[in-house]
Write an enzyme that holds these catalytic residues in place. Structure first.
Site, PDB file in Angstrom:
ATOM      1  N   CYS A  65       0.835  -1.204   0.000  1.00  0.00           N
ATOM      2  CA  CYS A  65       0.000   0.000   0.000  1.00  0.00           C
ATOM      3  C   CYS A  65       0.872   1.258   0.000  1.00  0.00           C
ATOM      4  O   CYS A  65       2.011   1.236   0.468  1.00  0.00           O
ATOM      5  CB  CYS A  65      -0.858   0.037   1.251  1.00  0.00           C
ATOM      6  SG  CYS A  65      -1.844  -1.432   1.470  1.00  0.00           S
ATOM      7  N   ARG A 101       4.861  -0.063  -6.880  1.00  0.00           N
ATOM      8  CA  ARG A 101       4.838  -0.966  -5.735  1.00  0.00           C
ATOM      9  C   ARG A 101       3.725  -2.000  -5.833  1.00  0.00           C
ATOM     10  O   ARG A 101       3.657  -2.919  -5.029  1.00  0.00           O
ATOM     11  CB  ARG A 101       4.638  -0.156  -4.438  1.00  0.00           C
ATOM     12  CG  ARG A 101       5.801   0.752  -4.126  1.00  0.00           C
ATOM     13  CD  ARG A 101       5.410   1.766  -3.079  1.00  0.00           C
ATOM     14  NE  ARG A 101       4.963   1.128  -1.860  1.00  0.00           N
ATOM     15  CZ  ARG A 101       5.741   0.768  -0.866  1.00  0.00           C
ATOM     16  NH1 ARG A 101       7.038   0.993  -0.955  1.00  0.00           N
ATOM     17  NH2 ARG A 101       5.252   0.207   0.207  1.00  0.00           N
ATOM     18  N   TRP A 151      -2.946  -2.500  -1.546  1.00  0.00           N
ATOM     19  CA  TRP A 151      -2.584  -3.875  -1.929  1.00  0.00           C
ATOM     20  C   TRP A 151      -3.291  -4.726  -0.885  1.00  0.00           C
ATOM     21  O   TRP A 151      -2.948  -4.697   0.296  1.00  0.00           O
ATOM     22  CB  TRP A 151      -1.061  -4.037  -1.877  1.00  0.00           C
ATOM     23  CG  TRP A 151      -0.576  -5.453  -1.839  1.00  0.00           C
ATOM     24  CD1 TRP A 151      -0.361  -6.226  -0.730  1.00  0.00           C
ATOM     25  CD2 TRP A 151      -0.212  -6.265  -2.953  1.00  0.00           C
ATOM     26  NE1 TRP A 151       0.100  -7.455  -1.089  1.00  0.00           N
ATOM     27  CE2 TRP A 151       0.204  -7.519  -2.438  1.00  0.00           C
ATOM     28  CE3 TRP A 151      -0.201  -6.064  -4.338  1.00  0.00           C
ATOM     29  CZ2 TRP A 151       0.628  -8.560  -3.259  1.00  0.00           C
ATOM     30  CZ3 TRP A 151       0.233  -7.103  -5.148  1.00  0.00           C
ATOM     31  CH2 TRP A 151       0.646  -8.325  -4.614  1.00  0.00           C
ATOM     32  N   ASN A 179      -1.353   1.930   6.063  1.00  0.00           N
ATOM     33  CA  ASN A 179      -0.484   0.873   5.530  1.00  0.00           C
ATOM     34  C   ASN A 179      -0.141  -0.051   6.676  1.00  0.00           C
ATOM     35  O   ASN A 179       0.004   0.403   7.813  1.00  0.00           O
ATOM     36  CB  ASN A 179       0.835   1.459   5.016  1.00  0.00           C
ATOM     37  CG  ASN A 179       0.686   2.099   3.660  1.00  0.00           C
ATOM     38  OD1 ASN A 179      -0.403   2.157   3.118  1.00  0.00           O
ATOM     39  ND2 ASN A 179       1.794   2.582   3.135  1.00  0.00           N
ATOM     40  N   GLY A 180       0.051  -1.331   6.389  1.00  0.00           N
ATOM     41  CA  GLY A 180       0.452  -2.269   7.440  1.00  0.00           C
ATOM     42  C   GLY A 180      -0.668  -3.232   7.763  1.00  0.00           C
ATOM     43  O   GLY A 180      -1.651  -3.337   7.018  1.00  0.00           O
ATOM     44  N   GLU A 211      16.471 -24.191  -5.320  1.00  0.00           N
ATOM     45  CA  GLU A 211      16.158 -22.761  -5.390  1.00  0.00           C
ATOM     46  C   GLU A 211      17.424 -21.932  -5.638  1.00  0.00           C
ATOM     47  O   GLU A 211      17.425 -21.002  -6.440  1.00  0.00           O
ATOM     48  CB  GLU A 211      15.448 -22.311  -4.099  1.00  0.00           C
ATOM     49  CG  GLU A 211      15.106 -20.845  -4.018  1.00  0.00           C
ATOM     50  CD  GLU A 211      14.154 -20.346  -5.108  1.00  0.00           C
ATOM     51  OE1 GLU A 211      13.664 -21.162  -5.908  1.00  0.00           O
ATOM     52  OE2 GLU A 211      13.939 -19.123  -5.165  1.00  0.00           O
ATOM     53  N   LYS A 243      17.935 -19.467  -8.809  1.00  0.00           N
ATOM     54  CA  LYS A 243      18.242 -18.036  -8.634  1.00  0.00           C
ATOM     55  C   LYS A 243      19.459 -17.688  -9.473  1.00  0.00           C
ATOM     56  O   LYS A 243      19.508 -16.652 -10.110  1.00  0.00           O
ATOM     57  CB  LYS A 243      18.543 -17.709  -7.164  1.00  0.00           C
ATOM     58  CG  LYS A 243      17.359 -17.601  -6.244  1.00  0.00           C
ATOM     59  CD  LYS A 243      16.505 -16.369  -6.399  1.00  0.00           C
ATOM     60  CE  LYS A 243      15.376 -16.534  -7.362  1.00  0.00           C
ATOM     61  NZ  LYS A 243      14.241 -17.333  -7.061  1.00  0.00           N
ATOM     62  N   GLU A 302      18.664 -17.985 -13.482  1.00  0.00           N
ATOM     63  CA  GLU A 302      17.687 -17.074 -14.087  1.00  0.00           C
ATOM     64  C   GLU A 302      18.180 -15.637 -14.163  1.00  0.00           C
ATOM     65  O   GLU A 302      17.800 -14.914 -15.073  1.00  0.00           O
ATOM     66  CB  GLU A 302      16.327 -17.162 -13.389  1.00  0.00           C
ATOM     67  CG  GLU A 302      16.292 -16.619 -11.986  1.00  0.00           C
ATOM     68  CD  GLU A 302      14.911 -16.762 -11.337  1.00  0.00           C
ATOM     69  OE1 GLU A 302      13.902 -16.686 -12.032  1.00  0.00           O
ATOM     70  OE2 GLU A 302      14.876 -16.933 -10.102  1.00  0.00           O
ATOM     71  N   HIS A 328      26.386 -40.975  -9.812  1.00  0.00           N
ATOM     72  CA  HIS A 328      25.667 -41.744 -10.827  1.00  0.00           C
ATOM     73  C   HIS A 328      25.686 -41.045 -12.176  1.00  0.00           C
ATOM     74  O   HIS A 328      24.793 -41.271 -12.998  1.00  0.00           O
ATOM     75  CB  HIS A 328      24.233 -42.006 -10.349  1.00  0.00           C
ATOM     76  CG  HIS A 328      24.208 -42.810  -9.093  1.00  0.00           C
ATOM     77  ND1 HIS A 328      24.371 -44.173  -9.072  1.00  0.00           N
ATOM     78  CD2 HIS A 328      24.112 -42.429  -7.801  1.00  0.00           C
ATOM     79  CE1 HIS A 328      24.351 -44.600  -7.816  1.00  0.00           C
ATOM     80  NE2 HIS A 328      24.207 -43.552  -7.022  1.00  0.00           N
ATOM     81  N   LYS A 336       7.097 -11.931 -14.912  1.00  0.00           N
ATOM     82  CA  LYS A 336       6.804 -12.094 -13.484  1.00  0.00           C
ATOM     83  C   LYS A 336       5.615 -13.027 -13.283  1.00  0.00           C
ATOM     84  O   LYS A 336       5.593 -13.825 -12.359  1.00  0.00           O
ATOM     85  CB  LYS A 336       6.522 -10.721 -12.862  1.00  0.00           C
ATOM     86  CG  LYS A 336       6.281 -10.750 -11.360  1.00  0.00           C
ATOM     87  CD  LYS A 336       7.548 -11.092 -10.603  1.00  0.00           C
ATOM     88  CE  LYS A 336       7.326 -11.311  -9.125  1.00  0.00           C
ATOM     89  NZ  LYS A 336       8.399 -12.092  -8.503  1.00  0.00           N
TER      90      LYS A 336
HETATM   91  C1  F6R Z   1      11.661 -17.724 -10.049  1.00  0.00           C
HETATM   92  C2  F6R Z   1      10.252 -17.436 -10.082  1.00  0.00           C
HETATM   93  C3  F6R Z   1       9.360 -18.398 -10.778  1.00  0.00           C
HETATM   94  C4  F6R Z   1       8.000 -18.482 -10.074  1.00  0.00           C
HETATM   95  C5  F6R Z   1       7.045 -19.346 -10.914  1.00  0.00           C
HETATM   96  C6  F6R Z   1       5.697 -19.501 -10.246  1.00  0.00           C
HETATM   97  O1  F6R Z   1      12.378 -16.751  -9.353  1.00  0.00           O
HETATM   98  O2  F6R Z   1       9.802 -16.429  -9.588  1.00  0.00           O
HETATM   99  O3  F6R Z   1       9.941 -19.654 -10.903  1.00  0.00           O
HETATM  100  O4  F6R Z   1       8.186 -19.043  -8.811  1.00  0.00           O
HETATM  101  O5  F6R Z   1       6.864 -18.758 -12.171  1.00  0.00           O
HETATM  102  O6  F6R Z   1       5.075 -18.267 -10.103  1.00  0.00           O
HETATM  103  P1  F6R Z   1       3.890 -18.082  -9.075  1.00  0.00           P
HETATM  104  O7  F6R Z   1       4.426 -18.292  -7.708  1.00  0.00           O
HETATM  105  O8  F6R Z   1       3.407 -16.684  -9.318  1.00  0.00           O
HETATM  106  O9  F6R Z   1       2.857 -19.117  -9.429  1.00  0.00           O
END
Ligand code: F6R
Length: 614
Positions: free
Chosen positions: A2, A28, A77, A103-104, A487, A491, A494, A510, A609
């Protein structure tokens, strides 16, 4: 997250300034917006709209149809209650005595709501903010001590985090603010005063600001701001000149959103756990709609997700099976939906998704529902498709994530899944109360431990800078550590575009070990004490084939320094929570590698995203 903007002066119309300020906070993320403007002694006019700020601008003719020189505005938000015009801020009392934005998160809002209902208040929205506004009104009228007194009394009663900007009917031209654990600044111009949750909102108008401290209040009049402590005593403070440009202001001074979001993880997980942990250390999942009886009767759990959310599922599988002693499957949504899964009554399908819009995860949810399973979404975006369609929802309260590579949403998802596992174990008789209280108490220490790891980031930066030209990197671990490696590896690839793979340490022999040659970086995650020596042996094997070793393990395993070339120690915690800590140095490694390679960290090539196509 927010956003708040407030403005008071004697000449200029406030609404266009509020809309301009809110537009600076759009980055944001938000789902609705609103403004409240007051023209001298007249009644305050409130306009709210669901969706983009453009709709609010259209509704108010770019602010021109809402005359007045004093006002507050908000981008919301959603956390409590779906995104809608009714839930959008500002919120008001029936007689318009108090109008406010917030906010919060007010953690004890339902308890306060009960209290106010007993005193004759009614509620039109699902928000915690309406409760806060009406509580201020209640104290204002009951004690008649004025705005600062009413705000102070509210602050003493409210638990949680807040930045509040409030207008009182009896005080035209004035804005009152209060803050705890949610940022807020006050800006001054010639015969003007501003309030904002973030610097970019007012940067166009002033660079002279005061930072409102925790548990402080302020009274804004044109050209003047007076600050108060909780006792109502005046606090003297100096202004600060903001030197940032608008872009760095949006990032809160960080170079990239990803780094900002890495730093927001302590807050993201604290907010998420506080939404379901009770003050006495129990877990209350009533907000998800899951009943204790349902939890006791599920036969199987299937976790379905994509990408990092799937990695959360992989980590949770270890935690769930270990604590709850019930079978858990983890499925990639894109596979699950096409392989005719065997599900039915008695099955719980958990869909984990930050955006709540991922096409494959949504399709998997629909498939699971069609087959008669009960579905639970672990979702960050309120009102998203998965949140709307799942039978039950556990919201992670990470706030909007802007960097494409997830960090804080991943961590909030991990916490949500740990909490679910603990409550399942407790209700199904696999964990006694003492153990539950011990684990929730330990969980509450995680935000500080994450903070401690983030503060050590310069060492990781140094380490990453040595590998900016790496071609291949391997991550190895066993058990929960393997899930963390998945993970860490994602990271890295990507955002730094370095090829990397995560391997269950015992699988190396293996096949994959043939790829190890001189100078290849192998990162070993070894937070599970019972598996530590086994993974360390695998590290020694790759070292003897020329690998450069980095190890992540718990404080206390100091002998690791004899084997690895670089190490990071993780603060001690319950082994089920170690993923939450060990992922931090891995996120930082990926980040610093991408920076060292001069890449666009927040918007890596070919990625979106929210993946709303198959
Ligand atoms: C990697 C990343 C993606 C998401 C994936 C699922 O950093 O962000 O691998 O985790 O696309 O996205 P959501 O969680 O929005 O379903």
């Amino acid at each position: 997250m927010c956003g708040i903007v407030g403005f008071t002066n004697r000449k200029i119309q406030a609404a266009p300034v509020l809309l301009e300020g809110l537009s600076r906070l759009e980055y944001r993320g938000y789902d609705s917006a609103g403004i409240a403007v007051r023209d001298q002694d007249k009644d305050t006019v409130v306009v709210r709209a669901k969706g983009r700020l453009k709709i609010l601008e259209e509704k108010t003719n770019s602010g021109l149809s809402v005359p007045g020189t004093c006002g507050i505005g908000h981008t919301r938000w959603a956390t409590h209650g779906e995104p809608s015009e009714t839930n959008a801020h500002p919120h008001v009392t029936e007689d318009m005595n108090v109008v406010g934005v917030h906010n919060g998160i007010i953690e004890n809002f339902s308890e306060l709501k009960d209290k106010l209902e007993k005193n004759g208040y009614t509620f039109y929205s699902q928000t915690d903010t309406e409760v806060a506004v009406k509580l201020v009104d209640y104290y204002y009228k009951k004690y008649q001590g004025g705005p600062i007194d009413a705000l102070a009394k509210t602050m003493v009663r409210v638990r949680g985090s807040y930045a509040l900007a409030i207008m009182f009917k009896d005080y035209p031209g004035e804005i009152y603010v209060a803050r705890k654990d949610s940022p807020m600044i006050v800006g001054l111009g010639e015969d003007e005063a501003y309030v904002a949750s973030d610097v970019p909102a007012i940067l166009k108008y002033t660079r002279t600001v005061y930072y409102v401290e925790n548990l402080e209040m302020a009274r804004l009049e044109p050209g003047k701001a007076t600050f108060y402590d909780l006792n109502g005593d005046e606090v003297k403070k100096d202004t600060v000149q903001i030197e940032w440009d608008a872009e760095s202001a949006e990032k809160g001074g960080f170079e990239h959103f990803m780094m900002k979001e890495i730093h927001e993880q302590p807050v993201a997980i604290r907010d998420t756990m506080n939404s379901v942990l009770t003050p006495d250390g129990h877990i209350d999942l009533s907000s998800t709609g899951l009943t204790e009886e349902q939890i006791r009767n599920f036969k199987n759990v299937t976790i379905v997700a994509c990408g990092s959310a799937w990695h959360v599922g992989m980590a949770s599988q270890y935690v769930f099976e270990d604590l709850v002693r019930m079978p858990v499957r983890v499925e990639l949504a894109s596979e699950f939906r096409y392989r005719n899964p065997i599900l039915g009554e008695g099955d719980l399908v958990i869909i984990i998704s930050q955006s709540g819009e991922t096409a494959d995860s949504l399709a998997a949810l629909r498939e699971a529902k069609d087959l008669g399973a009960t579905t639970l979404g672990i979702v960050n975006v309120v009102g998203s498709s998965i949140a709307r369609e799942a039978d039950h929802v556990f919201y992670t309260l990470a706030g909007p994530e802007i960097a494409v590579a997830t960090t804080k949403a991943y961590s909030a998802q991990l916490i949500a899944m740990d909490i679910l596992a603990m409550e399942f174990a407790y209700l199904r008789g696999k964990m006694d109360e003492k153990k539950l209280l011990c684990m929730t108490a330990e969980m509450r220490t995680l935000p500080d431990k994450i903070q401690q790891l983030i503060e050590d980031k310069e060492r990781i930066q140094w380490f990453a800078s040595k590998f900016a030209n790496a071609q291949d990197v391997f991550f190895i671990g066993r058990g929960l550590d393997y899930a963390i490696c998945l993970e860490g590896s994602l990271k890295m690839k990507e955002i730094s575009y370095i090829h990397s793979e995560a391997y269950a340490a015992g699988e190396l022999k293996h096949g994959t070990i043939s790829l190890i040659e001189d100078g290849i970086l192998v990162i070993g995650v070894m937070t599970q004490n019972d598996l530590y020596e086994k993974t360390l042996s695998n590290m020694v094997e790759v070292k003897s084939r020329g690998a450069y070793l980095a190890g992540i393990t718990n404080y206390g395993h100091y002998e690791i320094e004899d084997t690895v070339n670089f190490n990071v120690y993780i603060p001690k915690t319950d082994p089920h929570f170690s993923a939450t800590l060990a992922v931090i140095p891995l996120q930082l490694t990926g980040y610093y590698l991408a920076v060292a390679r001069g890449l666009d960290v927040d918007k890596p090539r070919n990625l979106a995203k929210s993946v709303t196509v198959e």
